[in-house]
Design a protein around this motif. Sequence first.
Motif, PDB file in Angstrom:
ATOM      1  N   PHE A 118      38.705  41.070  22.758  1.00 58.51           N
ATOM      2  CA  PHE A 118      39.422  42.058  21.966  1.00 58.51           C
ATOM      3  C   PHE A 118      40.258  41.452  20.838  1.00 58.51           C
ATOM      4  O   PHE A 118      40.172  41.881  19.682  1.00 58.51           O
ATOM      5  CB  PHE A 118      40.317  42.876  22.897  1.00 58.51           C
ATOM      6  CG  PHE A 118      41.350  43.709  22.177  1.00 58.51           C
ATOM      7  CD1 PHE A 118      40.989  44.859  21.502  1.00 58.51           C
ATOM      8  CD2 PHE A 118      42.691  43.321  22.180  1.00 58.51           C
ATOM      9  CE1 PHE A 118      41.945  45.622  20.827  1.00 58.51           C
ATOM     10  CE2 PHE A 118      43.647  44.077  21.523  1.00 58.51           C
ATOM     11  CZ  PHE A 118      43.279  45.226  20.843  1.00 58.51           C
ATOM     12  N   ILE A 119      41.077  40.468  21.140  1.00 56.84           N
ATOM     13  CA  ILE A 119      41.965  39.889  20.130  1.00 56.84           C
ATOM     14  C   ILE A 119      41.177  39.242  19.005  1.00 56.84           C
ATOM     15  O   ILE A 119      41.602  39.250  17.846  1.00 56.84           O
ATOM     16  CB  ILE A 119      42.930  38.870  20.777  1.00 56.84           C
ATOM     17  CG1 ILE A 119      43.926  39.605  21.673  1.00 56.84           C
ATOM     18  CG2 ILE A 119      43.675  38.067  19.727  1.00 56.84           C
ATOM     19  CD1 ILE A 119      44.818  40.589  20.929  1.00 56.84           C
ATOM     20  N   MET A 120      40.014  38.710  19.319  1.00 54.03           N
ATOM     21  CA  MET A 120      39.179  38.075  18.293  1.00 54.03           C
ATOM     22  C   MET A 120      38.772  39.085  17.230  1.00 54.03           C
ATOM     23  O   MET A 120      38.844  38.808  16.034  1.00 54.03           O
ATOM     24  CB  MET A 120      37.936  37.477  18.956  1.00 54.03           C
ATOM     25  CG  MET A 120      37.044  36.683  18.010  1.00 54.03           C
ATOM     26  SD  MET A 120      37.764  35.086  17.608  1.00 54.03           S
ATOM     27  CE  MET A 120      36.455  34.406  16.581  1.00 54.03           C
ATOM     28  N   THR A 121      38.369  40.280  17.664  1.00 55.83           N
ATOM     29  CA  THR A 121      37.926  41.287  16.705  1.00 55.83           C
ATOM     30  C   THR A 121      39.096  42.059  16.100  1.00 55.83           C
ATOM     31  O   THR A 121      39.072  42.408  14.930  1.00 55.83           O
ATOM     32  CB  THR A 121      36.956  42.273  17.380  1.00 55.83           C
ATOM     33  OG1 THR A 121      37.588  42.822  18.552  1.00 55.83           O
ATOM     34  CG2 THR A 121      35.694  41.561  17.813  1.00 55.83           C
ATOM     35  N   ALA A 122      40.128  42.317  16.910  1.00 54.26           N
ATOM     36  CA  ALA A 122      41.276  43.089  16.424  1.00 54.26           C
ATOM     37  C   ALA A 122      42.064  42.335  15.367  1.00 54.26           C
ATOM     38  O   ALA A 122      42.748  42.956  14.544  1.00 54.26           O
ATOM     39  CB  ALA A 122      42.193  43.452  17.588  1.00 54.26           C
ATOM     40  N   SER A 123      41.978  41.011  15.376  1.00 50.33           N
ATOM     41  CA  SER A 123      42.753  40.207  14.433  1.00 50.33           C
ATOM     42  C   SER A 123      42.060  40.006  13.094  1.00 50.33           C
ATOM     43  O   SER A 123      42.657  39.441  12.168  1.00 50.33           O
ATOM     44  CB  SER A 123      43.060  38.834  15.052  1.00 50.33           C
ATOM     45  OG  SER A 123      43.809  38.955  16.235  1.00 50.33           O
ATOM     46  N   ARG A 124      40.821  40.455  12.956  1.00 48.80           N
ATOM     47  CA  ARG A 124      40.066  40.185  11.742  1.00 48.80           C
ATOM     48  C   ARG A 124      40.752  40.740  10.498  1.00 48.80           C
ATOM     49  O   ARG A 124      40.841  40.077   9.471  1.00 48.80           O
ATOM     50  CB  ARG A 124      38.645  40.753  11.843  1.00 48.80           C
ATOM     51  CG  ARG A 124      37.791  40.069  12.888  1.00 48.80           C
ATOM     52  CD  ARG A 124      36.370  40.609  12.919  1.00 48.80           C
ATOM     53  NE  ARG A 124      35.539  39.980  11.901  1.00 48.80           N
ATOM     54  CZ  ARG A 124      35.181  40.553  10.768  1.00 48.80           C
ATOM     55  NH1 ARG A 124      35.599  41.782  10.479  1.00 48.80           N
ATOM     56  NH2 ARG A 124      34.413  39.915   9.900  1.00 48.80           N
ATOM     57  N   GLY A 125      41.252  41.972  10.596  1.00 52.51           N
ATOM     58  CA  GLY A 125      41.912  42.571   9.435  1.00 52.51           C
ATOM     59  C   GLY A 125      43.154  41.805   9.017  1.00 52.51           C
ATOM     60  O   GLY A 125      43.409  41.615   7.822  1.00 52.51           O
TER      61      GLY A 125
ATOM     62  N   TRP B 185      38.334  30.639  10.399  1.00 54.77           N
ATOM     63  CA  TRP B 185      39.060  31.013  11.617  1.00 54.77           C
ATOM     64  C   TRP B 185      38.092  31.352  12.740  1.00 54.77           C
ATOM     65  O   TRP B 185      38.264  30.922  13.878  1.00 54.77           O
ATOM     66  CB  TRP B 185      39.973  32.198  11.314  1.00 54.77           C
ATOM     67  CG  TRP B 185      40.853  32.611  12.441  1.00 54.77           C
ATOM     68  CD1 TRP B 185      42.009  32.005  12.855  1.00 54.77           C
ATOM     69  CD2 TRP B 185      40.659  33.734  13.317  1.00 54.77           C
ATOM     70  NE1 TRP B 185      42.546  32.684  13.932  1.00 54.77           N
ATOM     71  CE2 TRP B 185      41.742  33.750  14.230  1.00 54.77           C
ATOM     72  CE3 TRP B 185      39.689  34.725  13.400  1.00 54.77           C
ATOM     73  CZ2 TRP B 185      41.869  34.715  15.223  1.00 54.77           C
ATOM     74  CZ3 TRP B 185      39.817  35.695  14.394  1.00 54.77           C
ATOM     75  CH2 TRP B 185      40.894  35.676  15.292  1.00 54.77           C
ATOM     76  N   GLU B 186      37.049  32.126  12.444  1.00 58.88           N
ATOM     77  CA  GLU B 186      36.077  32.505  13.459  1.00 58.88           C
ATOM     78  C   GLU B 186      35.239  31.317  13.918  1.00 58.88           C
ATOM     79  O   GLU B 186      34.763  31.285  15.057  1.00 58.88           O
ATOM     80  CB  GLU B 186      35.172  33.618  12.932  1.00 58.88           C
ATOM     81  CG  GLU B 186      35.895  34.957  12.767  1.00 58.88           C
ATOM     82  CD  GLU B 186      34.961  36.075  12.384  1.00 58.88           C
ATOM     83  OE1 GLU B 186      33.962  35.789  11.679  1.00 58.88           O
ATOM     84  OE2 GLU B 186      35.212  37.233  12.770  1.00 58.88           O
TER      85      GLU B 186
END
Length: 237
Positions: free
Chosen positions: A142-149, A163-164
Amino acid sequence: MTTADTGEHTMATHQAPQTDTDEAAAAPARRRTAALRRRLAAQLLFELVLPLGSYYGLRAAGAGQWLSMVVGGLLLLPWIAYGIVRQRRVEAMAVFTLSLVVVGTLLSVITGSPRVLMIRDSWLTAAIGLWVLGTLLTRRPFIMTASRGIVIAKVGEAGLVEWEARWDAEPTFRHHLRLVTAVWGAVFLLDAVLRVVLAYTIPVDSFPLTSTVLWLVMLGGLLGWHNWYITRHGMKL
């Protein structure tokens, strides 16, 4: 013009374009940050302020508990519709939230109890918590995708790629993201449990304010811990 004057003029000539370039590069990041803040402010208004204000406003005007709570839930509908129109697609979470509003309202009509409406949000936070924990089994928690913005707002698209890439190259990075994701999921589940307990142990009129304050305290603590953890472990951008 002296040699010193010529040198200063040359440095100024080179520095000015560089300054303009830096400003131009920073402008998109500032716009993204401003857009993110506006969206968060809109969420706070439609998901917290309006439902809470409408409930106590209607109660002060003499409306019943059931009607006041139903109106508060229905105020979420324009916000959900706006999100669907803005993103031009129907998201699963929006449909789930809408279904909770409808089902909760129908059940409360059948039972005549406003407490059924009070535990409606518990189903939502429980579902979110389970979903967040479920992402631990996937390649992107979750945090991996939620932090993209947020990453894009701070370092741009190129920075996001770097970062990814750390996910594949750094086991420690993966460990930290999984741990943070687990904590987020656990807090959502805890909120769901506490809401149910409150719904059946405190007066109905006390529930909207109490549950809102509880969530804000828990969210504030979660965000504070999140910021402390990623800063301590060198993950903050």
